[in-house]
Design an enzyme around this catalytic site. Structure first.
Site, mmCIF file in Angstrom:
data_model
loop_
_atom_site.group_PDB
_atom_site.id
_atom_site.type_symbol
_atom_site.label_atom_id
_atom_site.label_comp_id
_atom_site.label_asym_id
_atom_site.label_seq_id
_atom_site.Cartn_x
_atom_site.Cartn_y
_atom_site.Cartn_z
ATOM 1 N N HIS A 1 66.884 55.427 7.204
ATOM 2 C CA HIS A 1 66.514 55.611 8.604
ATOM 3 C C HIS A 1 65.010 55.655 8.814
ATOM 4 O O HIS A 1 64.536 55.336 9.913
ATOM 5 C CB HIS A 1 67.147 56.891 9.158
ATOM 6 C CG HIS A 1 68.589 56.732 9.509
ATOM 7 N ND1 HIS A 1 69.588 56.810 8.564
ATOM 8 C CD2 HIS A 1 69.210 56.493 10.700
ATOM 9 C CE1 HIS A 1 70.760 56.633 9.171
ATOM 10 N NE2 HIS A 1 70.562 56.433 10.444
ATOM 11 N N GLY A 2 64.258 56.052 7.839
ATOM 12 C CA GLY A 2 62.817 56.113 8.047
ATOM 13 C C GLY A 2 62.077 56.547 6.805
ATOM 14 O O GLY A 2 62.619 57.255 5.947
#
Length: 495
Positions: free
Chosen positions: A323-324
């Site tokens: 996700h990041g």
């Protein structure tokens, strides 16, 4: 080109009209050109990356299929994985890993400056990388034959409705649809328009209205008490759902206008009765991807209990990192991994407690209680997802916990009342009532939707009710939607 932009509202109908007017043999090539135009509207140079990913996987899949020795097949699969994951790591994670290494080495007296690259993260790179890799793995497993047409395969990788933020489609589902001669179908077009309208409702009336409140409080959480931080976390809980599910609805609806069916990415996740149930309902295409291509290859459920729990934790840690490029996302994934494990471990105990309390005899109340608990576990986990760093997340959770204690002991300090006064000024009473009305309306639709697909939910209502609802949504978006010169990006564009 954002879905919630004037450009897309011109682009989509134009593409749909030309698609149906063109001869069947030219349609895929036209969609491929439209998809690359859509992608290059962000940054032209990065089209080379998606092109490299496409060509490498296309060629690698043929080599995998034609190789008769298992070792050679594994080498070609490894080459596909290394090249494409390498590109993802280089552009998305290089600075993150470099800064993390710097933070470890410098206190030890080991000089390390780290990477100093300055580049824009390619939009959608995590999504199209996973989609193309699933094709290579499926060819290796013998689930699908290599696609002979480079145009069709390139379209599979870059199909514009789901290119930037999913759903992450499978080759076995999407590729065969490019061989179908789609004719104009009024019912299918209506279904697609319903989904697009529903997506815009969630984006411009809920997500974009909640975003300024969340941003203002999470930018300086030390200035607010736990009650305000909890309210802003509730706001983010609905902001991220409405934002991401809106993108998915518009993507699925846009594909339906062209005759293609994409997978459903959300299934009323905040009605989940447990954390495992939540992950069957949230970002379904990614959850199923990790299940099929990571969890099961690690052994899945067919291992010892210790190894099972390790597998679950590994999958969720990697999912968080997907996700990041920040430790907050890793922590968020880790929290959900631990909650998944605890859900499995405590199931017998929770069932016994429910039985002794008599909850088993009143299943509706028991279900509501489980939904309430699951929802709040998800809410608190979102703190790690939204916080700027781990220390800020711990600060926020600590303040929320202290305010909860104050509430229970009836000792709410004056600072709490003062912060709520600030909150009411930041989001005036009229705006607060407005966004609450829209959230309640959305959840009522979800409540009555049950297992029915959203595109069919409105279709079976009487004509006056159906069109009344459409007109009300459009009127609300025109008069109460959040607009500007620069449309608000979708949250998941950064992933």
């Amino acid at each position: 080109m954002l879905f919630n932009s004037i450009e897309y509202l011109v682009f989509l109908p134009l593409v749909a009209v030309l698609y149906y007017l063109l001869p069947f043999k030219m349609r895929n090539l036209f969609l491929l050109a439209a998809s690359y135009y859509f992608y290059m509207s962000w940054k032209t140079e990065y089209a080379a990356l998606i092109g490299l990913s496409t060509v490498s996987i296309y060629y690698g899949a043929f080599r995998i299929d034609r190789s008769r020795e298992q070792t050679t097949r594994k080498i070609w699969l490894a080459a596909c994985l290394i090249l494409n994951l390498g590109i993802l790591l280089l552009f998305k994670y290089m600075i993150f890993f470099s800064e993390s290494l710097k933070a470890v080495l410098n206190p030890l007296g080991i000089p390390f400056n780290g990477a100093t690259w300055d580049y824009l993260l390619p939009v959608g790179i995590s999504f199209y990388t996973f989609q193309s890799l699933s094709y290579a793995i499926d060819v290796y497993r013998g689930k699908i034959q290599p696609e002979r047409s480079l145009v069709r395969f390139a379209l599979y990788v870059s199909f514009f409705p789901q290119l930037v933020a999913g759903p992450i489609e499978r080759s076995t589902r999407l590729l065969p649809q490019f061989l179908v001669r789609h004719g104009f179908d009024a019912a299918r077009m209506t279904d697609g328009l319903r989904l697009i309208l529903w997506g815009f409702f969630k984006k411009v009336l809920i997500a974009d209205r909640l975003a300024p409140l969340v941003d203002s409080i999470y930018s300086s959480p030390q200035s607010f008490d736990g009650g305000t931080l909890l309210v802003s976390t509730y706001a983010f809980t609905f902001q991220i759902f409405c934002d991401f599910s809106a993108y998915s609805d518009i993507a699925v609806g846009s594909a339906l206008l062209l005759g293609f069916r994409l997978m459903n990415n959300f299934e009323r996740p905040y009605f989940a009765v447990s954390i495992p149930d939540f992950w069957k309902r949230w970002h379904i295409s990614l959850t199923s991807w990790f299940r099929d291509y990571l969890y099961i290859p690690l052994g899945g459920n067919r291992v010892s209990r210790t190894r099972l729990y390790a597998n679950i934790l590994i999958v969720f840690l990697i999912s968080g990192l997907w996700h990041g490029a920040a430790w907050t996302f890793v922590a968020w994934g880790g929290v959900h991994g631990v909650l998944m494990i605890l859900s499995r471990v405590t199931t017998p105990l929770r069932e016994r407690i429910a039985g002794r309390l008599g909850l088993s005899g009143i299943p509706r109340i028991h279900k509501l209680f489980r939904i309430f608990v699951t929802f709040h576990l998800v809410v608190l986990a979102w703190v790690f997802f939204r916080a700027q760093d781990i220390s800020q997340a711990i600060l926020i959770l600590g303040k929320i916990a202290r305010s909860a204690v104050d509430l229970v002991t009836f000792s709410i300090p004056w600072e709490t009342l003062a912060s709520f006064s600030w909150l009411s000024k930041k989001l005036n009473a009229a705006d607060l009532r407005l966004v609450l009305v829209f959230v309640i309306a959305m959840e009522l639709v979800h409540l009555f939707q049950r297992q029915k697909p959203m595109e069919k939910f409105f279709g079976d209502k009487p004509l006056p009710v159906r069109w009344g609802f459409y007109c009300l949504m459009i009127w609300s978006m025109i008069f109460f939607g959040i607009y500007g010169d620069n449309p608000t990006e979708f949250v998941y564009f950064q992933f």
